[in-house]
Motif scaffolding. Structure first.
Motif, PDB file in Angstrom:
ATOM      1  N   ASN A  67       5.405  -2.110 -16.863  1.00 49.93           N
ATOM      2  CA  ASN A  67       4.306  -3.032 -16.616  1.00 49.93           C
ATOM      3  C   ASN A  67       4.077  -3.156 -15.111  1.00 49.93           C
ATOM      4  OD1 ASN A  67       2.573  -5.246 -16.341  1.00 49.93           O
ATOM      5  ND2 ASN A  67       3.432  -6.293 -18.114  1.00 49.93           N
ATOM      6  N   LYS A  68       2.999  -2.568 -14.622  1.00 48.51           N
ATOM      7  CA  LYS A  68       2.693  -2.587 -13.179  1.00 48.51           C
ATOM      8  C   LYS A  68       2.394  -3.994 -12.665  1.00 48.51           C
ATOM      9  CE  LYS A  68       2.607   1.663 -11.507  1.00 48.51           C
ATOM     10  NZ  LYS A  68       3.490   2.046 -10.439  1.00 48.51           N
ATOM     11  N   ASN A  69       1.960  -4.900 -13.557  1.00 47.33           N
ATOM     12  CA  ASN A  69       1.570  -6.243 -13.130  1.00 47.33           C
ATOM     13  C   ASN A  69       2.684  -7.270 -13.256  1.00 47.33           C
ATOM     14  OD1 ASN A  69      -1.114  -5.428 -12.567  1.00 47.33           O
ATOM     15  ND2 ASN A  69      -1.544  -5.483 -14.760  1.00 47.33           N
ATOM     16  N   ASN A  70       3.677  -6.982 -14.051  1.00 52.33           N
ATOM     17  CA  ASN A  70       4.768  -7.931 -14.267  1.00 52.33           C
ATOM     18  C   ASN A  70       6.092  -7.164 -14.381  1.00 52.33           C
ATOM     19  OD1 ASN A  70       6.096 -10.350 -14.695  1.00 52.33           O
ATOM     20  ND2 ASN A  70       5.736 -10.308 -16.904  1.00 52.33           N
ATOM     21  N   PRO A  71       6.657  -6.770 -13.247  1.00 51.49           N
ATOM     22  CA  PRO A  71       7.892  -5.971 -13.300  1.00 51.49           C
ATOM     23  C   PRO A  71       9.071  -6.760 -13.840  1.00 51.49           C
ATOM     24  CG  PRO A  71       7.462  -6.690 -11.062  1.00 51.49           C
ATOM     25  CD  PRO A  71       6.261  -7.090 -11.881  1.00 51.49           C
ATOM     26  N   THR A  72       9.920  -6.056 -14.556  1.00 46.81           N
ATOM     27  CA  THR A  72      11.183  -6.642 -14.993  1.00 46.81           C
ATOM     28  C   THR A  72      12.186  -6.480 -13.847  1.00 46.81           C
ATOM     29  OG1 THR A  72      11.878  -4.550 -15.996  1.00 46.81           O
ATOM     30  CG2 THR A  72      10.748  -6.141 -17.433  1.00 46.81           C
ATOM     31  N   ILE A  73      13.355  -7.041 -14.036  1.00 49.94           N
ATOM     32  CA  ILE A  73      14.426  -6.929 -13.054  1.00 49.94           C
ATOM     33  C   ILE A  73      15.533  -6.095 -13.681  1.00 49.94           C
ATOM     34  CG2 ILE A  73      16.099  -8.171 -11.629  1.00 49.94           C
ATOM     35  CD1 ILE A  73      13.157  -8.754 -10.921  1.00 49.94           C
ATOM     36  N   CYS A  74      15.987  -5.092 -12.949  1.00 52.07           N
ATOM     37  CA  CYS A  74      17.052  -4.238 -13.464  1.00 52.07           C
ATOM     38  C   CYS A  74      18.119  -4.035 -12.395  1.00 52.07           C
ATOM     39  CB  CYS A  74      16.498  -2.886 -13.918  1.00 52.07           C
ATOM     40  SG  CYS A  74      15.909  -1.820 -12.588  1.00 52.07           S
TER      41      CYS A  74
ATOM     42  N   LYS B 237       0.835  -1.215   0.000  1.00 55.53           N
ATOM     43  CA  LYS B 237       0.000   0.000   0.000  1.00 55.53           C
ATOM     44  C   LYS B 237       0.862   1.254   0.000  1.00 55.53           C
ATOM     45  CE  LYS B 237      -3.957  -1.990   2.370  1.00 55.53           C
ATOM     46  NZ  LYS B 237      -4.696  -2.083   3.626  1.00 55.53           N
ATOM     47  N   PHE B 238       1.913   1.255   0.812  1.00 57.20           N
ATOM     48  CA  PHE B 238       2.812   2.405   0.880  1.00 57.20           C
ATOM     49  C   PHE B 238       3.508   2.634  -0.464  1.00 57.20           C
ATOM     50  CE2 PHE B 238       7.120   4.078   1.699  1.00 57.20           C
ATOM     51  CZ  PHE B 238       6.781   5.321   2.211  1.00 57.20           C
ATOM     52  N   TRP B 239       3.982   1.547  -1.077  1.00 61.12           N
ATOM     53  CA  TRP B 239       4.675   1.642  -2.360  1.00 61.12           C
ATOM     54  C   TRP B 239       3.707   1.833  -3.526  1.00 61.12           C
ATOM     55  CZ3 TRP B 239       7.352  -3.397  -0.636  1.00 61.12           C
ATOM     56  CH2 TRP B 239       8.404  -3.101   0.245  1.00 61.12           C
ATOM     57  N   ARG B 240       2.418   1.572  -3.281  1.00 61.19           N
ATOM     58  CA  ARG B 240       1.364   1.664  -4.308  1.00 61.19           C
ATOM     59  C   ARG B 240       1.629   0.723  -5.480  1.00 61.19           C
ATOM     60  NH1 ARG B 240      -1.229   7.626  -4.267  1.00 61.19           N
ATOM     61  NH2 ARG B 240      -1.230   7.840  -2.016  1.00 61.19           N
ATOM     62  N   LEU B 241       1.939  -0.509  -5.130  1.00 57.17           N
ATOM     63  CA  LEU B 241       2.158  -1.543  -6.135  1.00 57.17           C
ATOM     64  C   LEU B 241       1.919  -2.909  -5.513  1.00 57.17           C
ATOM     65  CD1 LEU B 241       5.159  -2.732  -5.228  1.00 57.17           C
ATOM     66  CD2 LEU B 241       5.936  -0.757  -6.491  1.00 57.17           C
TER      67      LEU B 241
END
Length: 160
Positions: free
Chosen positions: A120-127, A23-27
């Motif tokens: 993509n808010k539903n499937n984040p990549t890794i960086c 909730k804090f991160w909004r994701l």
């Protein structure tokens, strides 16, 4: 990469604690990452040397989610603590509330492996977020994997 089981940061995060952070991160954190952190909160790793963007990196540990960061000896490895220290260098959006790029593992010399929700808010990549190249509201990142499962496969980590 080998996980050092004796370095898992306890207490492990509860479902409620994770939901409060989301909730804090909004994701919403990807399920594969949630499964991992619920069992391997803040774990140190060894033999985690890899290349990305023609540079060598060494992963030190995954970050953790803690309820009481101030009184925990590993509080400096809490995702929120790291996020609060570098947050303005993780986004180019000065008006952003929440997170777009969330650090999840520390690399030797100050860089971080991050979940990248920008495309993509539903499937984040890794960086990889580069601390030396990034400025305030000018993040520099390098794609590492298509998703968290891909990161685990890259290092041959079995979460089961």
């Amino acid at each position: 990469m080998k996980i050092k089981q004796d370095t898992i940061v306890r207490p492990l995060p509860s479902e409620e604690l994770i939901k409060n952070h989301e909730k804090f991160w909004r994701l919403l954190l990807p399920e594969s990452f949630l499964e991992f952190i619920k069992e391997n909160n803040g774990v140190e790793v060894e033999e985690a040397i890899f290349e990305c963007n023609n540079r060598g990196y060494a992963m030190e540990r995954f970050l953790c989610i803690l309820d009481d960061i101030e009184n925990h000896p590993k509080g400096i490895y809490d995702i929120d603590v790291v996020f609060s220290q570098i947050g303005e260098r993780l986004t180019d959006n000065e008006d952003l509330v929440g997170a777009e790029v969330l650090p999840i593992a520390s690399l030797f010399a100050g860089d971080f492996v991050c979940l990248d929700f920008r495309t993509n808010k539903n499937n984040p990549t890794i960086c990889i977020w580069s601390h030396e190249e990034s400025g305030e509201f000018e993040p520099v990142t390098y794609n590492l994997a298509d998703n968290f499962t891909g990161l685990l496969k890259m290092f041959s980590i079995d979460t089961k």
